[in-house]
Write a protein that holds these residues in place. Structure first.
Motif, PDB file in Angstrom:
ATOM      1  N   SER A 163       0.824  -1.213   0.000  1.00  0.00           N
ATOM      2  CA  SER A 163       0.000   0.000   0.000  1.00  0.00           C
ATOM      3  C   SER A 163       0.858   1.263   0.000  1.00  0.00           C
ATOM      4  CB  SER A 163      -0.907   0.029   1.240  1.00  0.00           C
ATOM      5  OG  SER A 163      -1.793  -1.069   1.220  1.00  0.00           O
ATOM      6  N   ALA A 164       0.453   2.250  -0.776  1.00  0.00           N
ATOM      7  CA  ALA A 164       1.138   3.550  -0.818  1.00  0.00           C
ATOM      8  C   ALA A 164       0.467   4.480   0.195  1.00  0.00           C
ATOM      9  CB  ALA A 164       1.045   4.144  -2.210  1.00  0.00           C
ATOM     10  N   PRO A 165       1.247   5.278   0.934  1.00  0.00           N
ATOM     11  CA  PRO A 165       0.673   6.138   1.984  1.00  0.00           C
ATOM     12  C   PRO A 165      -0.492   7.006   1.503  1.00  0.00           C
ATOM     13  CG  PRO A 165       3.077   6.223   2.069  1.00  0.00           C
ATOM     14  CD  PRO A 165       2.724   5.396   0.859  1.00  0.00           C
ATOM     15  N   GLN A 166      -0.373   7.568   0.298  1.00  0.00           N
ATOM     16  CA  GLN A 166      -1.435   8.471  -0.171  1.00  0.00           C
ATOM     17  C   GLN A 166      -2.738   7.730  -0.496  1.00  0.00           C
ATOM     18  OE1 GLN A 166       1.446   7.876  -1.778  1.00  0.00           O
ATOM     19  NE2 GLN A 166       1.069   7.538  -3.966  1.00  0.00           N
ATOM     20  N   ASP A 167      -2.673   6.401  -0.615  1.00  0.00           N
ATOM     21  CA  ASP A 167      -3.883   5.617  -0.910  1.00  0.00           C
ATOM     22  C   ASP A 167      -4.583   5.125   0.347  1.00  0.00           C
ATOM     23  OD1 ASP A 167      -3.235   5.885  -3.574  1.00  0.00           O
ATOM     24  OD2 ASP A 167      -2.195   3.943  -3.681  1.00  0.00           O
ATOM     25  N   ILE A 168      -3.927   5.317   1.488  1.00  0.00           N
ATOM     26  CA  ILE A 168      -4.484   4.801   2.738  1.00  0.00           C
ATOM     27  C   ILE A 168      -5.381   5.848   3.403  1.00  0.00           C
ATOM     28  CG2 ILE A 168      -3.911   3.979   5.066  1.00  0.00           C
ATOM     29  CD1 ILE A 168      -1.399   2.693   3.901  1.00  0.00           C
ATOM     30  N   LEU A 169      -6.596   5.412   3.744  1.00  0.00           N
ATOM     31  CA  LEU A 169      -7.552   6.266   4.456  1.00  0.00           C
ATOM     32  C   LEU A 169      -7.779   5.682   5.842  1.00  0.00           C
ATOM     33  CD1 LEU A 169     -10.321   6.515   1.688  1.00  0.00           C
ATOM     34  CD2 LEU A 169      -8.465   8.153   2.096  1.00  0.00           C
ATOM     35  N   ALA A 170      -8.099   6.545   6.799  1.00  0.00           N
ATOM     36  CA  ALA A 170      -8.436   6.059   8.136  1.00  0.00           C
ATOM     37  C   ALA A 170      -9.639   6.822   8.676  1.00  0.00           C
ATOM     38  CB  ALA A 170      -7.248   6.219   9.081  1.00  0.00           C
ATOM     39  N   ALA A 171     -10.517   6.098   9.346  1.00  0.00           N
ATOM     40  CA  ALA A 171     -11.660   6.725  10.021  1.00  0.00           C
ATOM     41  C   ALA A 171     -11.666   6.238  11.467  1.00  0.00           C
ATOM     42  CB  ALA A 171     -12.963   6.365   9.327  1.00  0.00           C
ATOM     43  N   ILE A 172     -11.671   7.198  12.377  1.00  0.00           N
ATOM     44  CA  ILE A 172     -11.595   6.894  13.808  1.00  0.00           C
ATOM     45  C   ILE A 172     -12.951   7.230  14.423  1.00  0.00           C
ATOM     46  CG2 ILE A 172     -10.419   7.477  15.965  1.00  0.00           C
ATOM     47  CD1 ILE A 172      -7.894   8.075  14.268  1.00  0.00           C
ATOM     48  N   GLY A 173     -13.646   6.189  14.877  1.00  0.00           N
ATOM     49  CA  GLY A 173     -15.030   6.349  15.338  1.00  0.00           C
ATOM     50  C   GLY A 173     -15.149   6.882  16.751  1.00  0.00           C
ATOM     51  N   PRO A 174     -16.392   6.984  17.245  1.00  0.00           N
ATOM     52  CA  PRO A 174     -16.655   7.532  18.581  1.00  0.00           C
ATOM     53  C   PRO A 174     -15.918   6.755  19.676  1.00  0.00           C
ATOM     54  CG  PRO A 174     -18.691   7.290  17.350  1.00  0.00           C
ATOM     55  CD  PRO A 174     -17.622   6.613  16.543  1.00  0.00           C
ATOM     56  N   SER A 175     -15.363   7.481  20.629  1.00  0.00           N
ATOM     57  CA  SER A 175     -14.631   6.854  21.740  1.00  0.00           C
ATOM     58  C   SER A 175     -14.598   7.842  22.905  1.00  0.00           C
ATOM     59  CB  SER A 175     -13.211   6.482  21.304  1.00  0.00           C
ATOM     60  OG  SER A 175     -12.477   7.649  20.974  1.00  0.00           O
ATOM     61  N   ALA A 217      -4.188   9.940  19.930  1.00  0.00           N
ATOM     62  CA  ALA A 217      -2.958   9.130  19.958  1.00  0.00           C
ATOM     63  C   ALA A 217      -2.908   8.203  18.747  1.00  0.00           C
ATOM     64  CB  ALA A 217      -2.907   8.316  21.254  1.00  0.00           C
ATOM     65  N   ASN A 218      -4.053   7.616  18.408  1.00  0.00           N
ATOM     66  CA  ASN A 218      -4.101   6.725  17.241  1.00  0.00           C
ATOM     67  C   ASN A 218      -3.967   7.494  15.930  1.00  0.00           C
ATOM     68  OD1 ASN A 218      -4.751   3.716  17.984  1.00  0.00           O
ATOM     69  ND2 ASN A 218      -5.799   4.995  19.482  1.00  0.00           N
ATOM     70  N   ARG A 219      -4.583   8.687  15.877  1.00  0.00           N
ATOM     71  CA  ARG A 219      -4.442   9.533  14.682  1.00  0.00           C
ATOM     72  C   ARG A 219      -2.966   9.874  14.468  1.00  0.00           C
ATOM     73  NH1 ARG A 219      -4.015  15.023  14.151  1.00  0.00           N
ATOM     74  NH2 ARG A 219      -4.693  15.907  12.164  1.00  0.00           N
ATOM     75  N   ARG A 220      -2.281  10.227  15.546  1.00  0.00           N
ATOM     76  CA  ARG A 220      -0.867  10.608  15.459  1.00  0.00           C
ATOM     77  C   ARG A 220      -0.013   9.429  14.980  1.00  0.00           C
ATOM     78  NH1 ARG A 220       2.272  13.886  13.579  1.00  0.00           N
ATOM     79  NH2 ARG A 220       0.801  15.493  14.251  1.00  0.00           N
ATOM     80  N   GLN A 221      -0.317   8.234  15.478  1.00  0.00           N
ATOM     81  CA  GLN A 221       0.422   7.040  15.022  1.00  0.00           C
ATOM     82  C   GLN A 221       0.299   6.859  13.515  1.00  0.00           C
ATOM     83  OE1 GLN A 221      -0.827   3.393  16.954  1.00  0.00           O
ATOM     84  NE2 GLN A 221      -0.550   4.270  18.985  1.00  0.00           N
ATOM     85  N   ILE A 222      -0.901   7.088  13.004  1.00  0.00           N
ATOM     86  CA  ILE A 222      -1.164   6.878  11.572  1.00  0.00           C
ATOM     87  C   ILE A 222      -0.444   7.949  10.752  1.00  0.00           C
ATOM     88  CG2 ILE A 222      -3.000   6.843   9.824  1.00  0.00           C
ATOM     89  CD1 ILE A 222      -4.836   5.706  12.119  1.00  0.00           C
ATOM     90  N   ILE A 223      -0.496   9.195  11.224  1.00  0.00           N
ATOM     91  CA  ILE A 223       0.215  10.283  10.529  1.00  0.00           C
ATOM     92  C   ILE A 223       1.718   9.999  10.524  1.00  0.00           C
ATOM     93  CG2 ILE A 223       0.860  12.751  10.686  1.00  0.00           C
ATOM     94  CD1 ILE A 223      -1.985  13.245  11.791  1.00  0.00           C
ATOM     95  N   ASN A 224       2.222   9.522  11.640  1.00  0.00           N
ATOM     96  CA  ASN A 224       3.665   9.261  11.737  1.00  0.00           C
ATOM     97  C   ASN A 224       4.125   8.091  10.866  1.00  0.00           C
ATOM     98  OD1 ASN A 224       3.877  11.437  13.397  1.00  0.00           O
ATOM     99  ND2 ASN A 224       4.202  10.284  15.284  1.00  0.00           N
ATOM    100  N   CYS A 225       3.159   7.356  10.302  1.00  0.00           N
ATOM    101  CA  CYS A 225       3.502   6.321   9.309  1.00  0.00           C
ATOM    102  C   CYS A 225       3.569   6.924   7.903  1.00  0.00           C
ATOM    103  CB  CYS A 225       2.458   5.211   9.310  1.00  0.00           C
ATOM    104  SG  CYS A 225       2.487   4.180  10.777  1.00  0.00           S
ATOM    105  N   GLY A 226       3.301   8.215   7.800  1.00  0.00           N
ATOM    106  CA  GLY A 226       3.384   8.887   6.504  1.00  0.00           C
ATOM    107  C   GLY A 226       2.052   9.093   5.804  1.00  0.00           C
ATOM    108  N   ILE A 227       0.952   8.808   6.506  1.00  0.00           N
ATOM    109  CA  ILE A 227      -0.377   8.994   5.907  1.00  0.00           C
ATOM    110  C   ILE A 227      -0.736  10.483   5.978  1.00  0.00           C
ATOM    111  CG2 ILE A 227      -2.804   8.265   5.963  1.00  0.00           C
ATOM    112  CD1 ILE A 227      -0.542   6.003   5.591  1.00  0.00           C
ATOM    113  N   PRO A 228      -1.187  11.084   4.851  1.00  0.00           N
ATOM    114  CA  PRO A 228      -1.546  12.505   4.873  1.00  0.00           C
ATOM    115  C   PRO A 228      -2.693  12.795   5.861  1.00  0.00           C
ATOM    116  CG  PRO A 228      -1.447  11.673   2.614  1.00  0.00           C
ATOM    117  CD  PRO A 228      -1.365  10.480   3.512  1.00  0.00           C
ATOM    118  N   GLU A 229      -2.604  13.929   6.535  1.00  0.00           N
ATOM    119  CA  GLU A 229      -3.631  14.285   7.531  1.00  0.00           C
ATOM    120  C   GLU A 229      -5.035  14.317   6.932  1.00  0.00           C
ATOM    121  OE1 GLU A 229      -2.983  17.588  10.163  1.00  0.00           O
ATOM    122  OE2 GLU A 229      -0.819  17.234  10.226  1.00  0.00           O
ATOM    123  N   GLU A 230      -5.123  14.783   5.670  1.00  0.00           N
ATOM    124  CA  GLU A 230      -6.452  14.896   5.044  1.00  0.00           C
ATOM    125  C   GLU A 230      -7.056  13.526   4.724  1.00  0.00           C
ATOM    126  OE1 GLU A 230      -3.629  16.167   3.863  1.00  0.00           O
ATOM    127  OE2 GLU A 230      -3.400  15.824   1.696  1.00  0.00           O
TER     128      GLU A 230
END
Ligand code: ZN
Length: 283
Positions: A163-175, A217-230
């Motif tokens: 997978s290429a970083p720019q192709d990866i999306l993440a959705a973080i649900g209610p917590s 914390a989870n959002r930051r982990q994902i960004i630090n893997c190179g996934i764009p914030e948007e």
């Protein structure tokens, strides 16, 4: 952005980022629309929290009917607050042994398999490669988050599926939100070595206590893997602050149900088209 929807009696949330992927079905369900009573009112999806089995089974039936997905196509793992990820291959049986499914995340490129995470304050993280069509669902409580389970899932996508970083999306649900989540120093210690922890770990007013922003914390982990914030969508709904809508372990004092969050790659349209053709030729 997250928005509420309704399927049958079930109220759920969707991330607009994931809703734009037409090969996906996904839902972060609320506690509304089930048959369970009292502490488990009403869409409790866990058999392990003391609710009546018959009610939980009826709730699963309602979910399956509402989303038109057969019950046997939902996959739930045990969620043991570690960081092991269960990979389901595209074909063949996935229960290779009688071993317990002691995992906290599921990753697959198999179609028509609804991979699930149960929550009541912990963070449900959905990760998608929108090009290669691989999906992962992650259960991230404080232990899993401290172990970096979301980062591990993203790295596994990159390493196993290319997978290429720019192709990866993440959705973080209610917590559970930062204001509702005071933790002891022994918990905070586990995050002090994590990069950029000043973004999600804050000294509480009470001496020796910390406020932990678990979703952040989870959002930051994902960004630090190179996934764009948007590419990352985060729900701002707190499970403790909204107990009429969500089950909350901490908010309830411990006796409560679990909401279900699931994601599925829809069946290949080309397969169905071919099946139709075959039908025609038979006639
Ligand atoms: Zn809150």
């Amino acid at each position: 952005m997250f928005s509420f929807f309704k399927a049958g009696q079930i109220e759920y949330l969707q991330s607009s980022l994931l809703a734009d992927c037409d090969f996906l079905t996904h839902a972060f369900c609320t506690r509304r629309g089930g048959v369970s009573q009292d502490d488990y009112e009403s869409l409790n999806m866990s058999f392990k929290e003391g609710d009546e089995d018959n009610h939980v089974l009826q709730n699963w039936g309602r979910l399956a009917a509402a989303f038109n997905i057969p019950l046997e196509q939902f996959l739930v793992v045990n969620q043991v607050h570690k960081d092991d990820i269960f990979i389901v291959k595209p074909y063949g049986g996935y229960f290779s042994s009688r071993a317990e499914l002691d995992y906290d995340a599921i990753m697959t490129d198999r179609v028509d398999l609804a991979i699930c995470v149960k929550t009541a304050d912990c963070v449900p993280v959905f990760i998608v490669d929108r090009v290669k069509k691989v999906i992962a669902v992650v259960h991230a409580g404080w232990r899993g988050s401290a172990l970096g389970i979301s980062a591990k899932a993203v790295r596994m996508l990159m390493e196993n599926y290319g997978s290429a970083p720019q192709d990866i999306l993440a959705a973080i649900g209610p917590s559970i939100c930062q204001c509702c989540y005071q933790v002891d120093a022994s918990v905070a210690d586990n995050f002090l070595q994590q990069k950029d922890n000043e973004e999600f770990l804050f000294a509480a007013k009470k001496v020796g206590k910390w406020m932990l922003a678990l979703a952040c914390a989870n959002r930051r982990q994902i960004i630090n893997c190179g996934i764009p914030e948007e590419n990352i969508d985060v729900s701002d709904l707190c499970t403790v602050c909204n107990q009429d809508t969500f089950f909350s372990h901490r908010g309830s004092g411990g006796i409560t149900g679990r909401q279900i969050n699931f994601m599925m790659i829809k069946g290949e349209p080309s397969y169905h088209a071919q099946a139709d053709e075959n039908n025609c030729s038979v006639q």
